[in-house]
Design a protein around this motif. Structure first.
Motif, mmCIF file in Angstrom:
data_model
loop_
_atom_site.group_PDB
_atom_site.id
_atom_site.type_symbol
_atom_site.label_atom_id
_atom_site.label_comp_id
_atom_site.label_asym_id
_atom_site.label_seq_id
_atom_site.Cartn_x
_atom_site.Cartn_y
_atom_site.Cartn_z
ATOM 1 N N MET A 1 -23.213 62.835 81.081
ATOM 2 C CA MET A 1 -22.230 63.239 82.224
ATOM 3 C C MET A 1 -21.931 61.286 82.512
ATOM 4 O O MET A 1 -22.624 60.415 83.223
ATOM 5 N N SER A 2 -20.312 61.610 83.197
ATOM 6 C CA SER A 2 -20.252 59.802 82.937
ATOM 7 C C SER A 2 -20.457 59.330 85.081
ATOM 8 O O SER A 2 -20.309 58.313 85.628
ATOM 9 N N GLY A 3 -20.715 60.356 85.557
ATOM 10 C CA GLY A 3 -21.510 59.816 87.047
ATOM 11 C C GLY A 3 -20.147 59.976 87.993
ATOM 12 O O GLY A 3 -19.383 59.881 89.020
ATOM 13 N N LEU A 4 -18.609 60.194 87.328
ATOM 14 C CA LEU A 4 -16.880 59.310 88.504
ATOM 15 C C LEU A 4 -17.224 61.038 89.478
ATOM 16 O O LEU A 4 -16.639 61.015 90.628
ATOM 17 N N THR A 5 -17.567 62.179 89.163
ATOM 18 C CA THR A 5 -17.788 63.151 89.835
ATOM 19 C C THR A 5 -18.459 63.507 91.174
ATOM 20 O O THR A 5 -18.467 63.655 92.031
ATOM 21 N N SER A 6 -19.617 62.272 90.727
ATOM 22 C CA SER A 6 -20.427 61.483 92.417
ATOM 23 C C SER A 6 -19.432 60.952 93.255
ATOM 24 O O SER A 6 -20.043 61.044 94.564
ATOM 25 N N MET A 7 -18.572 60.859 92.933
ATOM 26 C CA MET A 7 -17.866 59.895 93.153
ATOM 27 C C MET A 7 -16.700 60.546 94.652
ATOM 28 O O MET A 7 -16.658 62.413 93.962
ATOM 29 N N GLU A 15 -12.016 63.790 86.103
ATOM 30 C CA GLU A 15 -12.731 62.747 85.354
ATOM 31 C C GLU A 15 -12.224 63.292 84.602
ATOM 32 O O GLU A 15 -12.200 62.163 83.590
ATOM 33 N N ARG A 16 -12.103 64.201 82.956
ATOM 34 C CA ARG A 16 -11.262 64.513 82.151
ATOM 35 C C ARG A 16 -10.466 63.507 82.017
ATOM 36 O O ARG A 16 -10.099 63.301 81.076
ATOM 37 N N ALA A 20 -10.026 60.406 79.673
ATOM 38 C CA ALA A 20 -8.978 60.565 78.206
ATOM 39 C C ALA A 20 -8.817 59.018 78.747
ATOM 40 O O ALA A 20 -8.582 58.763 77.096
ATOM 41 N N VAL A 21 -9.073 57.517 79.342
ATOM 42 C CA VAL A 21 -8.092 57.103 79.224
ATOM 43 C C VAL A 21 -9.088 56.190 79.158
ATOM 44 O O VAL A 21 -9.004 54.491 79.956
ATOM 45 N N PHE A 39 -2.413 54.139 86.230
ATOM 46 C CA PHE A 39 -1.325 53.165 85.868
ATOM 47 C C PHE A 39 -1.696 53.867 84.682
ATOM 48 O O PHE A 39 -0.769 54.530 83.703
ATOM 49 N N LYS A 40 -3.113 54.210 83.894
ATOM 50 C CA LYS A 40 -3.374 53.914 82.491
ATOM 51 C C LYS A 40 -2.995 55.744 82.474
ATOM 52 O O LYS A 40 -2.780 56.202 81.460
ATOM 53 N N LEU A 41 -3.287 56.390 83.789
ATOM 54 C CA LEU A 41 -3.434 57.857 84.073
ATOM 55 C C LEU A 41 -2.326 58.590 83.853
ATOM 56 O O LEU A 41 -1.506 59.273 82.925
#
Length: 85
Positions: A1-7, A15-16, A20-21, A39-41
């Motif tokens: 897991m990236s940990g992003l969903t903990s934010m 997160e997906r 991807a970016v 911007f990347k998104l």
């Protein structure tokens, strides 16, 4: 897991898209900042909208996106509008 969903404000779908970016962790998001990550998104997913930018900023500040101060929202809106051309 990236940990992003903990934010705050970041669910599985955001997160997906972040993964991807190349935004693969809270630290990477913090290093980029909300605007650069957005911007990347936007380059890969043109349908992302201002709410995504608010969500990213809120995640970095650890607050719900709808509780961002009005002046911060205005600055982010101007950035998002500038990307539209």
């Amino acid at each position: 897991m990236s940990g992003l969903t903990s934010m705050k404000n970041i669910g599985k779908e955001l997160e997906r898209k972040l993964l991807a970016v190349g935004v693969d962790s809270p630290q990477t998001l913090a290093e980029l900042g909300a605007k650069q990550a957005f911007f990347k998104l936007k380059m890969l997913y043109p349908q992302v909208c201002l709410v995504h930018l608010y969500a990213l900023e809120g995640a970095l500040l650890n607050i719900d996106f709808n509780r961002l101060p009005d002046d911060k929202k205005q600055t982010l809106k101007e950035f998002s509008d500038a990307l539209k051309g």
